[in-house]
Design a protein around this motif. Structure first.
Motif, PDB file in Angstrom:
ATOM      1  N   ILE A  65      66.845  48.596  49.291  1.00  0.00           N
ATOM      2  CA  ILE A  65      65.627  47.791  49.439  1.00  0.00           C
ATOM      3  C   ILE A  65      64.843  47.759  48.131  1.00  0.00           C
ATOM      4  N   VAL A  66      64.680  48.912  47.483  1.00  0.00           N
ATOM      5  CA  VAL A  66      63.951  48.957  46.199  1.00  0.00           C
ATOM      6  C   VAL A  66      64.651  48.067  45.182  1.00  0.00           C
ATOM      7  N   GLY A  67      65.973  48.127  45.138  1.00  0.00           N
ATOM      8  CA  GLY A  67      66.728  47.289  44.196  1.00  0.00           C
ATOM      9  C   GLY A  67      66.539  45.809  44.457  1.00  0.00           C
ATOM     10  N   LEU A  68      66.599  45.420  45.732  1.00  0.00           N
ATOM     11  CA  LEU A  68      66.413  44.006  46.082  1.00  0.00           C
ATOM     12  C   LEU A  68      65.019  43.515  45.704  1.00  0.00           C
ATOM     13  N   ILE A  69      64.013  44.308  46.026  1.00  0.00           N
ATOM     14  CA  ILE A  69      62.633  43.904  45.712  1.00  0.00           C
ATOM     15  C   ILE A  69      62.433  43.848  44.199  1.00  0.00           C
ATOM     16  N   ALA A  70      62.935  44.844  43.491  1.00  0.00           N
ATOM     17  CA  ALA A  70      62.776  44.870  42.030  1.00  0.00           C
ATOM     18  C   ALA A  70      63.415  43.636  41.398  1.00  0.00           C
ATOM     19  N   ARG A  71      64.580  43.237  41.884  1.00  0.00           N
ATOM     20  CA  ARG A  71      65.244  42.048  41.329  1.00  0.00           C
ATOM     21  C   ARG A  71      64.441  40.779  41.584  1.00  0.00           C
ATOM     22  N   ARG A  72      63.675  40.745  42.665  1.00  0.00           N
ATOM     23  CA  ARG A  72      62.847  39.558  42.951  1.00  0.00           C
ATOM     24  C   ARG A  72      61.573  39.558  42.124  1.00  0.00           C
ATOM     25  N   ILE A  73      61.014  40.733  41.881  1.00  0.00           N
ATOM     26  CA  ILE A  73      59.741  40.841  41.156  1.00  0.00           C
ATOM     27  C   ILE A  73      59.939  40.645  39.655  1.00  0.00           C
ATOM     28  N   ARG A  74      61.019  41.166  39.108  1.00  0.00           N
ATOM     29  CA  ARG A  74      61.219  41.199  37.650  1.00  0.00           C
ATOM     30  C   ARG A  74      61.142  39.857  36.935  1.00  0.00           C
ATOM     31  N   PRO A  75      61.758  38.775  37.431  1.00  0.00           N
ATOM     32  CA  PRO A  75      61.770  37.545  36.621  1.00  0.00           C
ATOM     33  C   PRO A  75      60.379  37.023  36.252  1.00  0.00           C
ATOM     34  N   GLU A  76      59.446  37.010  37.194  1.00  0.00           N
ATOM     35  CA  GLU A  76      58.103  36.514  36.890  1.00  0.00           C
ATOM     36  C   GLU A  76      57.401  37.432  35.900  1.00  0.00           C
ATOM     37  N   LEU A  77      57.512  38.729  36.106  1.00  0.00           N
ATOM     38  CA  LEU A  77      56.897  39.658  35.164  1.00  0.00           C
ATOM     39  C   LEU A  77      57.563  39.558  33.795  1.00  0.00           C
ATOM     40  N   GLN A  78      58.869  39.420  33.783  1.00  0.00           N
ATOM     41  CA  GLN A  78      59.576  39.306  32.507  1.00  0.00           C
ATOM     42  C   GLN A  78      59.131  38.064  31.752  1.00  0.00           C
ATOM     43  N   ARG A  79      58.908  36.972  32.466  1.00  0.00           N
ATOM     44  CA  ARG A  79      58.426  35.744  31.832  1.00  0.00           C
ATOM     45  C   ARG A  79      57.082  36.000  31.157  1.00  0.00           C
ATOM     46  N   ARG A  80      56.204  36.703  31.858  1.00  0.00           N
ATOM     47  CA  ARG A  80      54.887  37.026  31.287  1.00  0.00           C
ATOM     48  C   ARG A  80      55.019  37.971  30.096  1.00  0.00           C
ATOM     49  N   PHE A  81      55.889  38.983  30.208  1.00  0.00           N
ATOM     50  CA  PHE A  81      56.105  39.911  29.099  1.00  0.00           C
ATOM     51  C   PHE A  81      56.686  39.190  27.890  1.00  0.00           C
ATOM     52  N   ASP A  82      57.639  38.288  28.131  1.00  0.00           N
ATOM     53  CA  ASP A  82      58.237  37.539  27.025  1.00  0.00           C
ATOM     54  C   ASP A  82      57.190  36.715  26.286  1.00  0.00           C
ATOM     55  N   ALA A  83      56.230  36.174  27.029  1.00  0.00           N
ATOM     56  CA  ALA A  83      55.164  35.373  26.406  1.00  0.00           C
ATOM     57  C   ALA A  83      54.257  36.247  25.530  1.00  0.00           C
ATOM     58  N   ILE A  84      54.108  37.504  25.895  1.00  0.00           N
ATOM     59  CA  ILE A  84      53.266  38.428  25.122  1.00  0.00           C
ATOM     60  C   ILE A  84      54.026  38.980  23.925  1.00  0.00           C
ATOM     61  N   GLY A  85      55.288  39.274  24.105  1.00  0.00           N
ATOM     62  CA  GLY A  85      56.107  39.867  23.047  1.00  0.00           C
ATOM     63  C   GLY A  85      56.297  41.357  23.268  1.00  0.00           C
ATOM     64  N   PRO A  86      57.471  41.895  22.926  1.00  0.00           N
ATOM     65  CA  PRO A  86      57.794  43.287  23.236  1.00  0.00           C
ATOM     66  C   PRO A  86      56.871  44.307  22.581  1.00  0.00           C
ATOM     67  N   ASP A  87      56.455  44.074  21.348  1.00  0.00           N
ATOM     68  CA  ASP A  87      55.575  45.034  20.672  1.00  0.00           C
ATOM     69  C   ASP A  87      54.218  45.111  21.363  1.00  0.00           C
ATOM     70  N   ARG A  88      53.687  43.954  21.751  1.00  0.00           N
ATOM     71  CA  ARG A  88      52.382  43.941  22.420  1.00  0.00           C
ATOM     72  C   ARG A  88      52.478  44.538  23.819  1.00  0.00           C
ATOM     73  N   VAL A  89      53.603  44.333  24.508  1.00  0.00           N
ATOM     74  CA  VAL A  89      53.793  44.936  25.837  1.00  0.00           C
ATOM     75  C   VAL A  89      53.810  46.454  25.702  1.00  0.00           C
ATOM     76  N   THR A  90      54.545  46.966  24.724  1.00  0.00           N
ATOM     77  CA  THR A  90      54.606  48.415  24.487  1.00  0.00           C
ATOM     78  C   THR A  90      53.221  48.966  24.185  1.00  0.00           C
ATOM     79  N   GLU A  91      52.493  48.264  23.328  1.00  0.00           N
ATOM     80  CA  GLU A  91      51.131  48.696  22.985  1.00  0.00           C
ATOM     81  C   GLU A  91      50.221  48.672  24.217  1.00  0.00           C
ATOM     82  N   LEU A  92      50.333  47.636  25.024  1.00  0.00           N
ATOM     83  CA  LEU A  92      49.537  47.530  26.245  1.00  0.00           C
ATOM     84  C   LEU A  92      49.837  48.688  27.187  1.00  0.00           C
ATOM     85  N   LEU A  93      51.119  48.957  27.406  1.00  0.00           N
ATOM     86  CA  LEU A  93      51.496  50.054  28.302  1.00  0.00           C
ATOM     87  C   LEU A  93      51.012  51.396  27.764  1.00  0.00           C
TER      88      LEU A  93
END
Length: 148
Positions: free
Chosen positions: A103-131
């Motif tokens: 169940i966790v795997g299925l939900i994670a696979r559904r959630i990731r694409p939208e979040l990944q799209r947002r992270f890609d728009a920010i850029g990996p360095d800025r995501v790391t800094e934000l986290l």
């Protein structure tokens, strides 16, 4: 920007980010299982390995009684299992069942694409800094021991 303004802007932005993430997660979770977001967060925390209810309470900033009720619901649903330690039967840990992992795997696979799209728009360095910044904020500004 004045300090008071920055603090209030921070509160507002975090509130809006929280709403966006929770609303999005709620939709994806509902498409997979009859779970609420807090139950998924417990499952997600347990997906990293066996964990005590007290540790879940600390990790998720919840009340111990709320954590206990959530664990009970997830055990009844067959997604978590309680395990007594051999040294002290009163000490419990919880871990995912095979169904919980699925169940966790299925939900994670559904959630990731939208979040990944947002992270890609920010850029990996800025995501790391934000986290890093948010983790520091949660630690009350104390540096992480791995950062020293």
């Amino acid at each position: 920007m004045e300090a008071d303004s920055a603090v209030l802007d921070f509160v507002e932005v975090l509130y809006r980010v929280n709403r966006l993430l929770v609303d999005d997660a709620r939709q994806h979770i509902a498409g997979i299982a009859e779970l609420d977001v807090s139950e998924f967060m417990v499952l997600r925390a347990a997906s990293r390995g066996a964990v005590s209810p007290a540790e879940l309470t600390r990790q998720l900033s919840t009340h111990p009684s709320a954590t206990s009720r959530t664990i009970t619901r997830l055990v009844r649903a067959g997604l978590l299992q309680r395990i007594s330690t051999t040294a002290d039967a009163r000490r419990l840990t919880v871990s995912l069942t095979d169904e919980g992992r699925r169940i966790v795997g299925l939900i994670a696979r559904r959630i990731r694409p939208e979040l990944q799209r947002r992270f890609d728009a920010i850029g990996p360095d800025r995501v790391t800094e934000l986290l890093d910044t948010l983790h520091a904020f949660l630690r009350d500004g104390a540096p992480d021991s791995s950062e020293q």
